[in-house]
Design an enzyme around this catalytic site. Structure first.
Site, PDB file in Angstrom:
ATOM      1  N   CYS A   1       0.882  -1.162   0.000  1.00  0.00           N
ATOM      2  CA  CYS A   1       0.000   0.000   0.000  1.00  0.00           C
ATOM      3  C   CYS A   1       0.921   1.214   0.000  1.00  0.00           C
ATOM      4  CB  CYS A   1      -0.925   0.007   1.219  1.00  0.00           C
ATOM      5  SG  CYS A   1      -1.971   1.479   1.287  1.00  0.00           S
TER       6      CYS A   1
ATOM      7  N   CYS B   1      -0.658   4.331   2.102  1.00  0.00           N
ATOM      8  CA  CYS B   1      -0.835   4.301   3.565  1.00  0.00           C
ATOM      9  C   CYS B   1      -0.541   2.896   4.076  1.00  0.00           C
ATOM     10  CB  CYS B   1      -2.212   4.803   3.983  1.00  0.00           C
ATOM     11  SG  CYS B   1      -3.611   4.086   3.107  1.00  0.00           S
ATOM     12  N   SER B   2      -1.556   2.164   4.548  1.00  0.00           N
ATOM     13  CA  SER B   2      -1.282   0.849   5.140  1.00  0.00           C
ATOM     14  C   SER B   2      -2.525  -0.037   5.079  1.00  0.00           C
ATOM     15  CB  SER B   2      -0.828   1.018   6.589  1.00  0.00           C
ATOM     16  OG  SER B   2      -1.775   1.808   7.299  1.00  0.00           O
ATOM     17  N   CYS B   3      -3.238  -0.007   3.940  1.00  0.00           N
ATOM     18  CA  CYS B   3      -4.463  -0.801   3.776  1.00  0.00           C
ATOM     19  C   CYS B   3      -4.157  -2.286   3.964  1.00  0.00           C
ATOM     20  CB  CYS B   3      -5.064  -0.549   2.392  1.00  0.00           C
ATOM     21  SG  CYS B   3      -5.651   1.146   2.212  1.00  0.00           S
TER      22      CYS B   3
END
Lengths: 217, 227, 227, 217
Positions: free
Chosen positions: A119, A122-124
């Site tokens: 990702c 971000c940090s999906c």
């Protein structure tokens, strides 16, 4: 908001609190304290949330799904083509299509293809099946480098992908939360689903590690 | 540009810290819990958390640990929205610095927890029940626009100006938490999984034998010119 | 991408240090002198110095002071090219750390200085006496290409994919110190001064009532599509 | 080369030499020492170079050019349209079209237009007329910010540009080395070229400051 953020960061930059972790711990506790005092959250809200990620949403779910797909070709086909129906069959507690799992997708590793989930923005991460993302996945350096040089990053992680194997990188930039269906390793013939599930790590289900089989006792 | 919007492919970075833990300090789990509570209570969404991180100095963004950024973002947001004042927060922080074992207030009704757990179980799908009329179909060549992003975007910067092929047209239409203004998100729209040849993104700096897939909102795409 | 190739417009940076001095430490003037000597003696060119700085970790690039980067770049280059070994350099450095007043060796012939001063007086124009046939004329709308830069470029990254208007077609053709490979520099070619509307580069993030001019090698330009 | 560079930087990162300036000074001296020992440079080469920038190439030249343009309209016209011929008329020592001045260009500030010179890619600067660039000009933060928000940066420098004045930013990305012909300030009527030249700073000739006139004695 950015100003407040900088202000807050300034707070532990300027040395009023020599140990940043001590400062951060006090700050986090102050936030929880004020939210409780103002009645925004209950006294046990944060404990309940943590508990939920210990028992309801976590990589233990993903491990069971992968193990079942390894032993049940029909289930595997369903998982790859109609994930919601496949997951329903697992009998998980409510929430397996909940937060950050409303739209999940499995991508399959084969002898010809290796998949890596990233990702870059971000940090999906697919919470219901994998829980919360490990630090490496959230690291801006990983996100930047894995996009362009996945083989090199994986090699640094200890996973060598042969040149002949295509590397597919999946960047989770909209609603889909991806996870990897790893290859069933050799030496696992006759293992039960439960035994197979115990071999799986979050890294293996993101394409960052292979599945390790302990040497026979 | 915000560097945070175009991290993908950034050159000359050092090694990745292959830290497999989710939390490396006990307070990180608490701030994560606070974030989930705020999501469940509709106090904020991922959009606000992401925008805060994207508004940081890019070097601080690399310097601070993931949950340090959350701590700063959540603190700033709650003060800004008036849940408490900066002075209250600083005083309370000072209290726990001096007395780390001081007890916490009792808190609100336990029915609050039901709302939060219900959010976790139900989620918050951006899919909307409207008839989507996708402009593109699987196999179409699409060009990624260079949209005028301001505070926030869901378009990975390394794809801007690049051409790919539609792999999947997702069923339905998808909204976003907030409008991103001239960047283009907000109203429900089709989303596509687009497949790129890494050589088309990074030229000779790409690795061999790879594919790069990204999920892209329709507003970010146009038909690629004929080859 | 190398961040150093696309600094222009980077958001969320802090204040500029408005330091008016050219050198802030006495050693900086010496390393500058060494650089000029190396230029005059054709040991290296700006291209090698720039490439070294562009090959740095982008965060180090912001962290280290200008002449600290030169010091590192020059040291590495001279070792790599075999003027002396890393061990010699480290030993000599240790010597001067211990005895900061130790005298220096006598040096080569003073005629060396003539070559260097001659370089300063004459310069090293990249203009070449070939008949240039510029593709564009003043007033033409041009689109800046997104060329596959590797180690080095003279195309400011914030202009890639943007459209401007040719302001000046410089007389003659201009080479570059080195070939930049698929990036496109090396052979003599026309250079243009191109004028951009900052709104076309940065949209609403641009300031009002401005113009942005850049000198751009022809290889980086193509005719803009009709409006 | 980049590895060597990192190696060198590592040298003063890892604390072998607690004071970075002391280390850098010793490193610079070691370079000069070895280049002298190997006969690459002479014993007085570096001194000669420094001397050249003290006497032959420096902002004192640019100041004389600007002062002349302020009092001689024909010269100013020539400077703006045919800089090499104009500079030849100055009677400077050889080198006024030398290193980093082979292709110079003057841009004129007027009541309607303010010019700012930048180099987003490195630190290109018209050596023969302005000497060597000051630190602010070389600062990556200046280079990044001045490109998009010149008014804001200039305001932080103490120079407010009225909204009605167009700001032109010149990015020195190829052979041209730009400098600014500032507006002749009020209160300088009757000053000699020499007096006028004394008012000029490198900042004024890059568009980063206005020309200040000392209060009458």
């Amino acid at each position: 908001m950015s100003n407040e953020m900088e202000h807050s960061h300034d707070g532990h930059d300027h040395g009023h609190h020599p140990e940043p972790e001590t400062y951060s711990a006090a700050r986090a506790k102050a936030l929880e304290s004020l939210l409780r005092e103002k009645g925004v959250i209950a006294g046990d809200t944060i404990d309940k949330v943590i508990d939920f990620f210990e028992h309801d949403m976590g990589p233990f779910n993903g491990a069971k799904v992968v193990a079942k797909a390894w032993v049940d070709p029909q289930f595997k086909e369903l998982l790859l083509t109609d994930l919601p129906t496949a997951i329903q069959k697992m009998g998980f507690p409510p929430g397996s299509d909940g937060a950050e799992g409303e739209h999940m997708k499995a991508v399959e590793n084969t002898p010809e293809v290796h998949n890596l989930i990233i990702c870059t923005l971000c940090s999906c991460y697919p919470w219901p099946l994998l829980g919360l993302p490990p630090y490496w996945f959230k690291d801006p350096t990983f996100r930047a480098r894995a996009a362009r040089e996945p083989r090199r990053v994986l090699s640094e992680f200890g996973l060598e992908i042969p040149d002949a194997v295509e590397v597919r990188v999946w960047d989770s930039s909209a609603q889909i939360r991806y996870f990897v269906l790893p290859q069933k390793p050799e030496g696992t013939e006759g293992m039960s689903e439960e035994e197979l599930a115990s071999l799986l790590t979050p890294e293996a289900m993101m394409g960052a590690a292979s599945v390790q089989v302990p040497a026979a006792a | 540009m915000k560097l945070q919007h175009r991290l993908g492919g950034l050159e000359n970075l050092g090694p990745v810290n292959f830290e497999r833990r989710v939390f490396v300090q006990p307070w990180e789990e608490r701030i994560f819990g606070i974030h989930v509570a705020m999501m469940g209570l509709r106090i904020w969404t991922w959009a606000e958390l992401r925008m805060g991180a994207e508004a940081m100095n890019p070097f601080d963004y690399f310097k601070y640990r993931y949950y340090e950024k959350w701590l700063g973002g959540i603190s700033g947001f709650l003060v800004e929205k008036g849940y408490f004042t900066q002075a209250e927060l600083d005083e309370r922080t000072a209290l726990y610095l001096q007395q780390s074992e001081a007890t916490l207030p009792a808190g609100g009704e336990s029915t609050i927890n039901d709302t939060i757990i219900e959010y976790l179980r139900t989620g918050d799908s951006p899919q909307r029940d409207i008839v989507a009329e996708p402009k593109f179909k699987a196999g179409d060549r699409v060009l990624v626009k260079d949209v005028p992003t301001i505070d926030h975007t869901r378009l990975p910067g390394h794809l801007r100006g690049k051409t790919g092929v539609v792999d999947v047209v997702y069923e339905g239409a998808f909204t976003y938490f907030v409008s991103t203004g001239p960047d283009g998100l907000g109203a429900p729209m089709p989303v596509y999984c687009v497949c790129f040849d890494p050589k088309d993104i990074w030229g000779s700096l790409a690795e061999d034998n790879g594919r790069f897939y990204a999920d892209i909102f329709e507003t970010y795409l146009e038909a690629a010119p004929a080859e």
